[in-house]
Scaffold this active site. Structure first.
Site, PDB file in Angstrom:
ATOM      1  N   GLU A  97      -7.399   8.601   6.486  1.00  0.00           N
ATOM      2  CA  GLU A  97      -7.631   9.144   7.519  1.00  0.00           C
ATOM      3  C   GLU A  97      -8.295  10.493   7.271  1.00  0.00           C
ATOM      4  OE1 GLU A  97      -4.333   8.577  10.264  1.00  0.00           O
ATOM      5  OE2 GLU A  97      -4.356   6.452  10.303  1.00  0.00           O
ATOM      6  N   ARG A 141       0.934  -1.066  -0.049  1.00  0.00           N
ATOM      7  CA  ARG A 141       0.126  -0.010   0.065  1.00  0.00           C
ATOM      8  C   ARG A 141       1.029   1.185  -0.229  1.00  0.00           C
ATOM      9  NH1 ARG A 141      -2.569   3.093   4.594  1.00  0.00           N
ATOM     10  NH2 ARG A 141      -3.870   4.549   3.613  1.00  0.00           N
ATOM     11  N   TYR A 172      -4.191   1.287  15.843  1.00  0.00           N
ATOM     12  CA  TYR A 172      -3.113   1.327  16.373  1.00  0.00           C
ATOM     13  C   TYR A 172      -3.039   1.297  18.148  1.00  0.00           C
ATOM     14  CZ  TYR A 172      -0.567   3.248  12.443  1.00  0.00           C
ATOM     15  OH  TYR A 172      -0.220   3.089  11.097  1.00  0.00           O
TER      16      TYR A 172
HETATM   17  C1  PNW Z   1      -1.491   7.436  10.691  1.00  0.00           C
HETATM   18  N1  PNW Z   1      -3.428  10.200  16.246  1.00  0.00           N
HETATM   19  O1  PNW Z   1      -1.172   8.506  11.351  1.00  0.00           O
HETATM   20  C2  PNW Z   1      -0.987   7.619   9.370  1.00  0.00           C
HETATM   21  O2  PNW Z   1      -1.854   7.129   8.244  1.00  0.00           O
HETATM   22  C3  PNW Z   1       0.338   7.219   8.972  1.00  0.00           C
HETATM   23  O3  PNW Z   1       0.917   8.337   7.982  1.00  0.00           O
HETATM   24  C4  PNW Z   1       1.300   7.463  10.437  1.00  0.00           C
HETATM   25  O4  PNW Z   1       2.789   7.298  10.030  1.00  0.00           O
HETATM   26  C5  PNW Z   1       0.732   6.483  11.266  1.00  0.00           C
HETATM   27  O5  PNW Z   1      -0.537   6.553  11.517  1.00  0.00           O
HETATM   28  C6  PNW Z   1       1.413   6.479  12.546  1.00  0.00           C
HETATM   29  O6  PNW Z   1       1.251   7.691  13.100  1.00  0.00           O
HETATM   30  C7  PNW Z   1      -1.981   9.025  12.739  1.00  0.00           C
HETATM   31  O7  PNW Z   1      -3.149  11.138  16.626  1.00  0.00           O
HETATM   32  C8  PNW Z   1      -1.400  10.192  13.127  1.00  0.00           C
HETATM   33  O8  PNW Z   1      -4.456   9.788  16.624  1.00  0.00           O
HETATM   34  C9  PNW Z   1      -1.834  10.700  14.318  1.00  0.00           C
HETATM   35  C10 PNW Z   1      -3.068   9.793  15.057  1.00  0.00           C
HETATM   36  C11 PNW Z   1      -3.512   8.460  14.157  1.00  0.00           C
HETATM   37  C12 PNW Z   1      -3.077   8.025  13.003  1.00  0.00           C
END
Ligand code: PNW
Length: 462
Positions: free
Chosen positions: A165, A76, A296
């Site tokens: 996102e 991806r 996550y």
């Molecule tokens: C995602 N939060 O970002 C993105 O899709 C990626 O580009 C990024 O590298 C990855 O997760 C890790 O962070 C996020 O604050 C950034 O909840 C911030 C958040 C969630 C996802």
């Protein structure tokens, strides 16, 4: 017990353009909001930016070879809009399309299915100058861009993800200001959500009209998985209010065709929602073939005031306190909670039975170093991936129609406002030499991808 996944299950890894490509001035690429934002003092840790990143743009051949060596059957990536349309509108730059045509050709030659994300946050700067995501016109610009990319790559790419996102694009970009363009304004954030919803629908239609039913159209959401700290009605109410403005505001219009009940009342002190026009919900509700989920962590919330909260940072929901339960935390400060992924997949399955689901991102940041033996012994990442793939398996046992899993990330890369300080890769990158070293977790993942059987956490030999 051996955990075996179905044949044809996609085992991939994910990246995004601004985080890995570098080469920001090459072949006619225009500036994006991240080029601008990362130059603002204090915006990114240590003043870092994506000018070079991991130089994937110039190393794409070797990087695909590495994926093939790992035995991935899917990859991806995202297309950088400013490489295709440097100003965000007008004719396509052929050199930009060529790059992604070469990438996808190489992937297909290696037996790796491309999963293409059209927008992973690198909005062309001129579109921000014209108002950015709060401006409705950006959705139409996105649809034009989607059509261009679909025409150019539709013969090679089957899985299309419109937006990555939109929660982050709207709320980190226009509410908290932690991401580009760094604005803090609830009204603009909510208008952005609507434009992004519209962009998704218009983009889905553009892809479909270029490619017909051969293309699978999806979107990737980082649904905020929150638990109420207790069963007390005020704690449960906080969770419900968060779900409304974070998740339902995206899922309900896209998959059920209407903004959720109570949303407009809950946000009326910020906006009157007059930007929603007749017919928009039909567009937003364009049929999707699959749903991508980026997972996550799980949060725990209760009613109250958060002592850690920055009082100058706007919020859509007052009276929320975040609880930090005992447990393991990653370098991002995110709790490791695999059961939240099972619950999320099952909740999506319950609401939209049979809808194909992909885990389009899942992974963890830990401090990794190359050891004297030349390897990266990232046991904690291997354990994280193991427990989350197992969590996907449990959801499938209970009926969820999960079709694939993408580790975030293939490489250590530019982690947005954290710069290069947070390493998510299953492949280590030395930022001085840009040398790639497969971490132990990468070797472990390679076994999984090659066999479809969940290996033990110690099965990390090359
Ligand atoms: C995602 N939060 O970002 C993105 O899709 C990626 O580009 C990024 O590298 C990855 O997760 C890790 O962070 C996020 O604050 C950034 O909840 C911030 C958040 C969630 C996802």
């Amino acid at each position: 017990m051996t955990r075996r996944f179905p044949d044809g299950f996609l085992w991939g890894a994910a990246t995004s353009s601004y985080q890995i490509e570098g080469a920001v001035d090459a072949d006619g690429r225009g500036p994006s909001i991240w080029d601008t934002f990362s130059r603002e003092p204090g915006a990114v840790l240590n003043g870092e930016n994506g000018d070079v990143a991991i130089d994937h743009y110039h190393r794409v051949g070797d990087d695909v070879k590495l994926m093939a060596d790992l035995g991935l059957n899917a990859y991806r990536f995202s297309v950088a809009w400013p490489r295709i349309q440097p100003t965000g509108s007008g004719p396509a730059v052929q050199a930009g399309l060529d790059f992604y045509q070469r990438l996808t050709d190489q992937l297909l030659d290696a037996g790796i299915a491309p999963a293409l994300t059209l927008y992973h946050w690198d909005l062309p700067q001129p579109l921000q100058d014209a108002g950015g995501w709060p401006n409705r016109d950006t959705a139409y610009r996105f649809a034009d861009y989607a059509g261009i990319v679909a025409d150019a790559l539709g013969d090679r790419v089957k899985l299309w993800i419109t937006l990555n996102e939109s929660w982050c694009a709207a709320y980190l970009g226009y509410l908290s200001g932690e991401h580009a363009p760094g604005i803090q304004d609830p009204a603009q954030a909510l208008a952005s959500v609507h434009t992004l919803n519209l962009a998704h629908g218009l983009g889905a239609r553009a892809i479909r009209s270029a490619l017909g039913d051969g293309a699978q159209v999806a979107i990737s959401h980082n649904i905020q998985v929150n638990k109420a700290a207790t069963d007390a009605p005020e704690d449960v109410a906080v969770k419900t209010r968060l779900d409304l403005v974070n998740n339902e505001i995206l899922l309900a219009p896209q998959l059920d065709g209407a903004y959720p009940e109570g949303l407009f009342e809950a946000t009326e002190r910020f906006t009157d929602w007059s930007f929603v026009r007749d017919g928009d919900l039909d567009v937003i509700h364009t049929r999707m073939d699959a749903l991508g989920l980026n997972y996550y962590s799980t949060g725990t919330v209760r009613a109250g005031e958060d002592p850690d909260r920055d009082p100058f940072q706007p919020t859509l929901v007052d009276g929320v306190a975040r609880v930090r339960p005992e447990g393991e935390y990653t370098e991002m400060g995110w709790l490791v909670e695999p059961q939240g992924l099972t619950d999320l997949l099952l909740e999506m399955h319950r609401r939209w039975p049979g809808l194909p689901l992909y885990v389009t991102e899942n992974g963890a940041a830990f401090d990794d170093e190359v050891a004297p033996d030349g390897r990266v012994h990232d046991e904690r990442r291997t354990a994280y991936l193991h427990s989350h793939v197992e969590a996907v398996g449990r959801a499938m046992d209970a009926g969820a129609n999960v079709r694939g899993y993408f580790a975030w990330s293939l490489f250590d890369n530019f982690e947005w406002s954290y710069g290069y300080g947070k390493r998510f890769g299953i492949v280590h990158v030395d930022y001085d030499t840009l040398t790639r070293t497969v971490k132990d977790s990468g070797h472990w993942y390679s076994r999984l991808a090659g066999s479809g059987v969940l290996p033990g956490v110690d099965e990390t030999t090359a």
